[in-house]
Structures are given as structure tokens and as C-alpha cells.
Design a protein around this motif. Structure first.
Motif, PDB file in Angstrom:
ATOM      1  N   GLN A  29       0.836  -1.199   0.000  1.00  0.00           N
ATOM      2  CA  GLN A  29       0.000   0.000   0.000  1.00  0.00           C
ATOM      3  C   GLN A  29       0.870   1.249   0.000  1.00  0.00           C
ATOM      4  O   GLN A  29       0.597   2.226  -0.700  1.00  0.00           O
ATOM      5  CB  GLN A  29      -0.920   0.010   1.220  1.00  0.00           C
ATOM      6  N   ALA A  30       1.951   1.212   0.780  1.00  0.00           N
ATOM      7  CA  ALA A  30       2.843   2.370   0.874  1.00  0.00           C
ATOM      8  C   ALA A  30       3.571   2.635  -0.438  1.00  0.00           C
ATOM      9  O   ALA A  30       3.783   3.795  -0.818  1.00  0.00           O
ATOM     10  CB  ALA A  30       3.850   2.164   2.006  1.00  0.00           C
ATOM     11  N   MET A  31       3.949   1.575  -1.155  1.00  0.00           N
ATOM     12  CA  MET A  31       4.692   1.780  -2.400  1.00  0.00           C
ATOM     13  C   MET A  31       3.777   2.168  -3.568  1.00  0.00           C
ATOM     14  O   MET A  31       4.222   2.810  -4.521  1.00  0.00           O
ATOM     15  CB  MET A  31       5.529   0.545  -2.750  1.00  0.00           C
ATOM     16  N   GLY A  32       2.498   1.803  -3.506  1.00  0.00           N
ATOM     17  CA  GLY A  32       1.567   2.168  -4.562  1.00  0.00           C
ATOM     18  C   GLY A  32       1.667   1.249  -5.764  1.00  0.00           C
ATOM     19  O   GLY A  32       2.618   0.465  -5.892  1.00  0.00           O
ATOM     20  N   PRO A  33       0.699   1.324  -6.683  1.00  0.00           N
ATOM     21  CA  PRO A  33       0.650   0.380  -7.803  1.00  0.00           C
ATOM     22  C   PRO A  33       1.824   0.451  -8.765  1.00  0.00           C
ATOM     23  O   PRO A  33       2.244  -0.571  -9.309  1.00  0.00           O
ATOM     24  CB  PRO A  33      -0.672   0.723  -8.498  1.00  0.00           C
ATOM     25  N   VAL A  34       2.372   1.632  -9.007  1.00  0.00           N
ATOM     26  CA  VAL A  34       3.476   1.742  -9.967  1.00  0.00           C
ATOM     27  C   VAL A  34       4.695   0.978  -9.461  1.00  0.00           C
ATOM     28  O   VAL A  34       5.271   0.142 -10.173  1.00  0.00           O
ATOM     29  CB  VAL A  34       3.828   3.224 -10.232  1.00  0.00           C
ATOM     30  N   ALA A  35       5.103   1.251  -8.235  1.00  0.00           N
ATOM     31  CA  ALA A  35       6.255   0.549  -7.671  1.00  0.00           C
ATOM     32  C   ALA A  35       5.940  -0.922  -7.434  1.00  0.00           C
ATOM     33  O   ALA A  35       6.803  -1.791  -7.626  1.00  0.00           O
ATOM     34  CB  ALA A  35       6.677   1.219  -6.360  1.00  0.00           C
ATOM     35  N   ALA A  36       4.718  -1.221  -7.031  1.00  0.00           N
ATOM     36  CA  ALA A  36       4.338  -2.613  -6.772  1.00  0.00           C
ATOM     37  C   ALA A  36       4.429  -3.454  -8.033  1.00  0.00           C
ATOM     38  O   ALA A  36       4.830  -4.629  -7.991  1.00  0.00           O
ATOM     39  CB  ALA A  36       2.922  -2.672  -6.205  1.00  0.00           C
ATOM     40  N   ASN A  37       4.087  -2.884  -9.176  1.00  0.00           N
ATOM     41  CA  ASN A  37       4.171  -3.624 -10.436  1.00  0.00           C
ATOM     42  C   ASN A  37       5.609  -3.999 -10.786  1.00  0.00           C
ATOM     43  O   ASN A  37       5.842  -4.972 -11.503  1.00  0.00           O
ATOM     44  CB  ASN A  37       3.571  -2.798 -11.571  1.00  0.00           C
ATOM     45  N   ARG A  38       6.574  -3.249 -10.277  1.00  0.00           N
ATOM     46  CA  ARG A  38       7.993  -3.553 -10.544  1.00  0.00           C
ATOM     47  C   ARG A  38       8.492  -4.714  -9.694  1.00  0.00           C
ATOM     48  O   ARG A  38       9.625  -5.156  -9.854  1.00  0.00           O
ATOM     49  CB  ARG A  38       8.869  -2.324 -10.311  1.00  0.00           C
ATOM     50  N   MET A  39       7.677  -5.221  -8.797  1.00  0.00           N
ATOM     51  CA  MET A  39       8.033  -6.393  -8.008  1.00  0.00           C
ATOM     52  C   MET A  39       7.639  -7.682  -8.730  1.00  0.00           C
ATOM     53  O   MET A  39       7.990  -8.768  -8.297  1.00  0.00           O
ATOM     54  CB  MET A  39       7.330  -6.347  -6.648  1.00  0.00           C
ATOM     55  N   ALA A  40       6.890  -7.536  -9.817  1.00  0.00           N
ATOM     56  CA  ALA A  40       6.382  -8.692 -10.558  1.00  0.00           C
ATOM     57  C   ALA A  40       7.332  -9.101 -11.669  1.00  0.00           C
ATOM     58  O   ALA A  40       8.338  -8.436 -11.934  1.00  0.00           O
ATOM     59  CB  ALA A  40       5.015  -8.351 -11.139  1.00  0.00           C
ATOM     60  N   GLY A  41       6.976 -10.200 -12.332  1.00  0.00           N
ATOM     61  CA  GLY A  41       7.742 -10.641 -13.486  1.00  0.00           C
ATOM     62  C   GLY A  41       7.628  -9.633 -14.625  1.00  0.00           C
ATOM     63  O   GLY A  41       6.808  -8.706 -14.578  1.00  0.00           O
ATOM     64  N   ASP A  42       8.433  -9.811 -15.637  1.00  0.00           N
ATOM     65  CA  ASP A  42       8.433  -8.854 -16.739  1.00  0.00           C
ATOM     66  C   ASP A  42       8.301  -9.592 -18.078  1.00  0.00           C
ATOM     67  O   ASP A  42       8.419 -10.814 -18.127  1.00  0.00           O
ATOM     68  CB  ASP A  42       9.703  -8.007 -16.710  1.00  0.00           C
ATOM     69  N   PRO A  43       8.023  -8.847 -19.153  1.00  0.00           N
ATOM     70  CA  PRO A  43       7.783  -7.399 -19.193  1.00  0.00           C
ATOM     71  C   PRO A  43       6.381  -7.046 -18.717  1.00  0.00           C
ATOM     72  O   PRO A  43       5.476  -7.869 -18.781  1.00  0.00           O
ATOM     73  CB  PRO A  43       7.941  -7.065 -20.681  1.00  0.00           C
ATOM     74  N   ILE A  44       6.219  -5.814 -18.240  1.00  0.00           N
ATOM     75  CA  ILE A  44       4.896  -5.350 -17.836  1.00  0.00           C
ATOM     76  C   ILE A  44       4.099  -5.058 -19.107  1.00  0.00           C
ATOM     77  O   ILE A  44       4.549  -4.289 -19.960  1.00  0.00           O
ATOM     78  CB  ILE A  44       4.993  -4.085 -16.968  1.00  0.00           C
ATOM     79  N   ASP A  80       2.233 -10.713 -13.318  1.00  0.00           N
ATOM     80  CA  ASP A  80       0.908 -10.820 -12.729  1.00  0.00           C
ATOM     81  C   ASP A  80       0.930 -10.082 -11.398  1.00  0.00           C
ATOM     82  O   ASP A  80       1.953  -9.502 -11.023  1.00  0.00           O
ATOM     83  CB  ASP A  80       0.430 -12.274 -12.583  1.00  0.00           C
ATOM     84  N   TYR A  81      -0.169 -10.106 -10.685  1.00  0.00           N
ATOM     85  CA  TYR A  81      -0.277  -9.349  -9.434  1.00  0.00           C
ATOM     86  C   TYR A  81      -0.078 -10.228  -8.196  1.00  0.00           C
ATOM     87  O   TYR A  81      -0.392  -9.808  -7.082  1.00  0.00           O
ATOM     88  CB  TYR A  81      -1.638  -8.647  -9.371  1.00  0.00           C
ATOM     89  N   THR A  82       0.450 -11.421  -8.411  1.00  0.00           N
ATOM     90  CA  THR A  82       0.639 -12.363  -7.302  1.00  0.00           C
ATOM     91  C   THR A  82       2.091 -12.756  -7.129  1.00  0.00           C
ATOM     92  O   THR A  82       2.627 -12.730  -6.017  1.00  0.00           O
ATOM     93  CB  THR A  82      -0.207 -13.637  -7.527  1.00  0.00           C
ATOM     94  N   HIS A  83       2.742 -13.139  -8.247  1.00  0.00           N
ATOM     95  CA  HIS A  83       4.082 -13.696  -8.172  1.00  0.00           C
ATOM     96  C   HIS A  83       5.155 -12.618  -8.267  1.00  0.00           C
ATOM     97  O   HIS A  83       4.862 -11.453  -8.519  1.00  0.00           O
ATOM     98  CB  HIS A  83       4.251 -14.765  -9.246  1.00  0.00           C
ATOM     99  N   LEU A  84       6.410 -13.042  -8.078  1.00  0.00           N
ATOM    100  CA  LEU A  84       7.499 -12.086  -7.915  1.00  0.00           C
ATOM    101  C   LEU A  84       8.640 -12.296  -8.902  1.00  0.00           C
ATOM    102  O   LEU A  84       8.922 -13.418  -9.330  1.00  0.00           O
ATOM    103  CB  LEU A  84       8.069 -12.186  -6.496  1.00  0.00           C
ATOM    104  N   SER A  85       9.310 -11.203  -9.213  1.00  0.00           N
ATOM    105  CA  SER A  85      10.566 -11.228  -9.955  1.00  0.00           C
ATOM    106  C   SER A  85      11.701 -11.416  -8.951  1.00  0.00           C
ATOM    107  O   SER A  85      11.479 -11.515  -7.737  1.00  0.00           O
ATOM    108  CB  SER A  85      10.751  -9.907 -10.687  1.00  0.00           C
ATOM    109  N   ALA A  86      12.937 -11.429  -9.443  1.00  0.00           N
ATOM    110  CA  ALA A  86      14.092 -11.505  -8.535  1.00  0.00           C
ATOM    111  C   ALA A  86      14.115 -10.301  -7.590  1.00  0.00           C
ATOM    112  O   ALA A  86      14.433 -10.431  -6.408  1.00  0.00           O
ATOM    113  CB  ALA A  86      15.380 -11.576  -9.350  1.00  0.00           C
ATOM    114  N   LYS A  87      13.757  -9.132  -8.114  1.00  0.00           N
ATOM    115  CA  LYS A  87      13.698  -7.932  -7.278  1.00  0.00           C
ATOM    116  C   LYS A  87      12.640  -8.083  -6.197  1.00  0.00           C
ATOM    117  O   LYS A  87      12.872  -7.757  -5.025  1.00  0.00           O
ATOM    118  CB  LYS A  87      13.384  -6.714  -8.146  1.00  0.00           C
TER     119      LYS A  87
END
Length: 267
Positions: free
Chosen positions: A185-200, A233-240
């Protein structure tokens, strides 16, 4: 303070730190859960990376599994074999959590949140204790769906159930869901999307500043998740994402468990 006294103090501190490190007995942490804990698409790699060499970190999480299917498929029996084989360790902790797939409509995964899920989780704890290990119940990693700038509480029922079970039995609980809800919530959707796999996907990029998440539209089949690549996606994670949330998980655990804190790498 004269230079000589400062030097002596620093040398003494170094010896004390070294002596403390030598007293750490080898322990083991075994992770049991779904894809949000795995090395490929979860926080498992980042989690295990936080520990000192005295910790053997074993990731037995499997994608697509629920508290039911992990047991039905025989994965839990195999995990228990490893848990019982603990002669080489002063202590074995089992970091365990499900929830993401227990709400699935697929019958082989689905569990009833009121009856079946709590019973399954309670039995995991009983089995872990009987095997001579210590259960650490962890609530689910949050999903990262936003609506009008607010993060959706999609996994709150499973988080609540896990906490009630652990507290009722006196088992340690790490409320990862609450911590990750606050962090995302603190990071917001833009930063949160960078925690996911790529490409967006482009449609996500075009709308993410609105504060409302939209279903990802892939224009190329290669953008999706494959055996070797975690897609967006909005569930899984990238290396970051794994590094960020893995550290958050271990820091949270260490902040409430004095026995674990010495086993965490220094900043």
C-alpha cells in the motif's frame, strides 16, 4: 578517549563478535507452501539469502498447491521424511503457510475456509511438532491488486484463519500478510508492479497511474509465464520482488524471535 583505548575497545568488540559467531549452532529452516514461496516465482530465494552460513535453508514449496493438494499428492509425506532427519541440526524450523490456492474453484485445490482449511493447517502443526521440529505459521504474501489507490484485501480470510489456528495452539505466527499489505500500500501500484515478473504489459503501463489495477493483456505468448520465466501478474514475484519480500519476511520473524535474530546476516 585516547587512540590506544579506542583501538583496544575495537579489538575487544571484534573478539566478542567472533566468539559469539562461533557459539551459533547449526539450524535448519524448511519452507513449505505454494508458488508465492518458491524460488522461481515467490520470495524463497530472497528469504534464504538473509541467513548466515549456520542456517541450512531448504525450500520445499510447490506452485499451485493448497493445504489439501500438498498433502494429497504425497508432498507432505516426503517433507516429513526430511524434517525427521534432524540429527545434524540443533533445531529445525518449518516455515509453513498456504491460502492462495485454497480458494481456487479447482476441486483438487479448493478447501472450505470455515472447516477444511483450519483443520488442514492445524494438522500440519501437529505433524511438525511430532517430527521434532518447530512450526512457524506464516500468513500469505499479499496480492497486489489496487482499486482507486487502495490495495484489495483478497487474502484476509485465510490470513485470519492461520492466525487463529496458531494462537489457539500456542504456535509462533508471523503475520506476513499484514506486513506485506502495509508495504505494498505504501509503495503504490506503480512501484508494486515492478516487483512482478516482466515485461509489464502495455495496457498495465498505460493505466497503472490511475490507481486501479487492470487484467494484464499479453500481445505476445512469450510474455507469459513459462517453465523458465515468471511473467507479469499481481501475485508472483521477480528476482527484485523476491529480494524485497524475502528480506521483509526474515526481518519480521527476527524482530519477534530472539533465537532467530543471531542467525540473520548483518546489514
Amino acid at each position: 578517549m585516547p587512540f590506544r583505548r579506542i583501538a583496544v575497545a575495537l579489538i575487544g568488540l571484534a573478539f566478542a563478535t567472533s566468539a559469539h559467531a562461533e557459539t551459533l549452532k547449526p539450524i535448519r529452516v524448511i519452507m513449505v507452501g505454494d508458488s508465492t514461496m518458491t524460488e522461481k516465482s515467490g520470495y524463497g530465494t530472497g528469504f534464504c539469502a538473509q541467513f548466515r552460513p549456520e542456517v541450512t535453508c531448504v525450500n520445499l514449496a510447490r506452485g499451485g498447491r493448497s493445504s489439501k493438494s500438498y498433502r494429497v499428492e504425497g508432498l507432505w509425506d516426503k517433507a516429513l521424511e526430511q524434517i525427521r532427519d534432524n540429527a545434524a541440526y540443533a533445531k529445525t524450523y518449518v516455515w509453513i503457510g498456504f491460502g492462495h490456492n485454497d480458494g481456487s474453484p479447482k476441486p483438487e485445490r479448493h478447501t472450505d475456509i470455515v472447516t477444511e482449511f483450519p483443520l488442514n493447517m492445524r494438522q500440519y502443526g501437529v505433524d511438525i511438532a511430532a517430527a521434532g521440529a518447530t512450526p512457524i505459521f506464516v500468513t500469505p504474501l499479499t496480492q497486489r491488486w489496487f482499486k482507486d489507490g487502495r490495495l484489495k484485501p483478497d487474502l484476509l480470510p485465510w490470513s485470519t484463519a492461520v492466525k487463529l489456528i496458531a494462537r489457539d495452539k500456542g504456535w509462533e505466527i508471523v503475520d506476513f500478510y499484514d506486513a506485506t499489505q502495509k508495504a505494498v500500500q505504501a509503495m503504490g501500484p506503480v512501484a508494486a508492479n515492478r516487483m512482478a515478473g516482466d515485461p509489464i504489459p502495455q495496457n498495465v503501463l498505460d493505466t497503472e497511474a490511475s490507481g486501479t489495477s487492470v487484467p494484464a493483456v499479453f500481445t505476445d505468448a512469450s510474455q507469459g509465464t513459462t517453465a523458465s520465466h515468471q511473467g507479469f501478474d499481481y501475485t508472483h514475484l521477480s528476482a527484485k520482488g523476491s529480494a524485497y519480500f524475502g528480506k521483509l519476511a526474515v526481518d519480521l520473524w527476527a524482530s519477534q524471535d530472539a533465537e532467530i535474530k543471531p542467525y540473520v546476516k548483518a546489514e
